[in-house]
Design an enzyme around this catalytic site. Sequence first.
Site, PDB file in Angstrom:
ATOM      1  N   LYS A   1       0.818  -1.220   0.000  1.00 28.47           N
ATOM      2  CA  LYS A   1       0.000   0.000   0.000  1.00 28.47           C
ATOM      3  C   LYS A   1       0.850   1.268   0.000  1.00 28.47           C
ATOM      4  O   LYS A   1       0.454   2.277  -0.566  1.00 28.47           O
ATOM      5  CB  LYS A   1      -0.976   0.009   1.185  1.00 28.47           C
TER       6      LYS A   1
ATOM      7  N   LYS B   1      -4.869  -9.503  -6.077  1.00 28.41           N
ATOM      8  CA  LYS B   1      -6.159  -9.766  -5.417  1.00 28.41           C
ATOM      9  C   LYS B   1      -7.203  -8.739  -5.866  1.00 28.41           C
ATOM     10  O   LYS B   1      -6.853  -7.603  -6.235  1.00 28.41           O
ATOM     11  CB  LYS B   1      -6.009  -9.797  -3.895  1.00 28.41           C
TER      12      LYS B   1
ATOM     13  N   LYS C   1     -10.578  -2.933  -3.666  1.00 31.02           N
ATOM     14  CA  LYS C   1     -11.333  -1.680  -3.848  1.00 31.02           C
ATOM     15  C   LYS C   1     -10.485  -0.632  -4.544  1.00 31.02           C
ATOM     16  O   LYS C   1     -11.002   0.215  -5.256  1.00 31.02           O
ATOM     17  CB  LYS C   1     -11.699  -1.099  -2.477  1.00 31.02           C
TER      18      LYS C   1
END
Length: 338
Positions: free
Chosen positions: A114, A198, A201
């Site tokens: 992230k 994966k 969102k």
Amino acid sequence: MNKKIFSGVQPTGNLHLGNYLGAIKNFVQLQNDKRNQCIYCVVDLHSITVKQDANILKKNIRETTAAFIASGLDPEKSIIFNQSAVTAHAEGAWILGCVSRMGWLSRMTQFKEKAGKDKEKASVGLYVYPVLMAADILLYDATHVPVGEDQKQHLELTKDIAQKFNNDFSVPNFFPSPEPIFELTAPRIMSLRDGAKKMSKSDSSDMSRINIQDDSDLIALKIRKSKTDQEPIPEELIDLEKRPEANNLINIYASMSHSKVEDVLRNFSGKPFSYFKPLLADILISELEPISKKISELLKEPDVIDKILNEGALSAKKISGPIIKSTYDILGLNTILE
Ligand code: AQP
């Protein structure tokens, strides 16, 4: 054995099939076993580890709560609340942060993914995210945590933090060692555009995911356009595992139809994906469409949602309040709790 269940979902909008199959569907199954005590949290403090717009966050907290209820969570059976309404989460995160080691956190792959290349610009909150997650779980003495497989490393860290607290302060078994519960068939749903990533969102392509609130035409389109290869559906599991995109679609079908992957292969082996995809779309639409409609209905009554969250927070405080107080006592901190 009676299980104490805790899990959470971030109110960051666009709940998708990965969140639904990896987490929320399991929440409902666990709730429906009367022996379990279930606590499900809209983890809004986690969501602010990246900057959020206040009005959108407010809307997303209600929307995630509505998705819980529309998927089958029942406030009469489960405690449903939002994390920031129970201050013990932030207090617990500070205490456990003082027990956690920098080295442990720097190994967390989710932070690396992230934060991206420029880690200096990532928030400190994003770095200590797993400590807040440990506090969430340990404050309720949770024994089991239904999550997607992407959270496996964070769960291992929670166990390490619990054990270190117990050892450091000579309070054996004060915090229990929680076990993850993964969905058996499809613990990690992958992107429809790239079987190595994966479903998420934050993927910039909306075509990479099925959102719970996509309408039936859009679901059919996304499945039709999903990446596959030229080969037909194989007979053997071992041949499927070498084909990540094909594997993902078959796993989704198996999970949605409550069947084994082997049985799906037996039914469809030799068939092209052009035959399989419309059937996969149908099964998704028939389960997600009613949920999506229910979410829209619930959102018309924000007061009802707020009441559920308020009552849930009161119940959550009754459990986490005494545990945070005991934690303060163990540390030698003077506290006067209401
Ligand atoms: N692709 C997935 N497959 C299976 N489970 C998944 N979960 C998320 N993605 C998948 C599980 O959903 C629960 C709630 O996730 P979250 O909202 O707390 O945060 P997340 O894991 O960060 O979700 P996203 O969609 O992947 O968001 P971004 O794009 O921000 O990273 C968790 O139990 C999670 O395992």
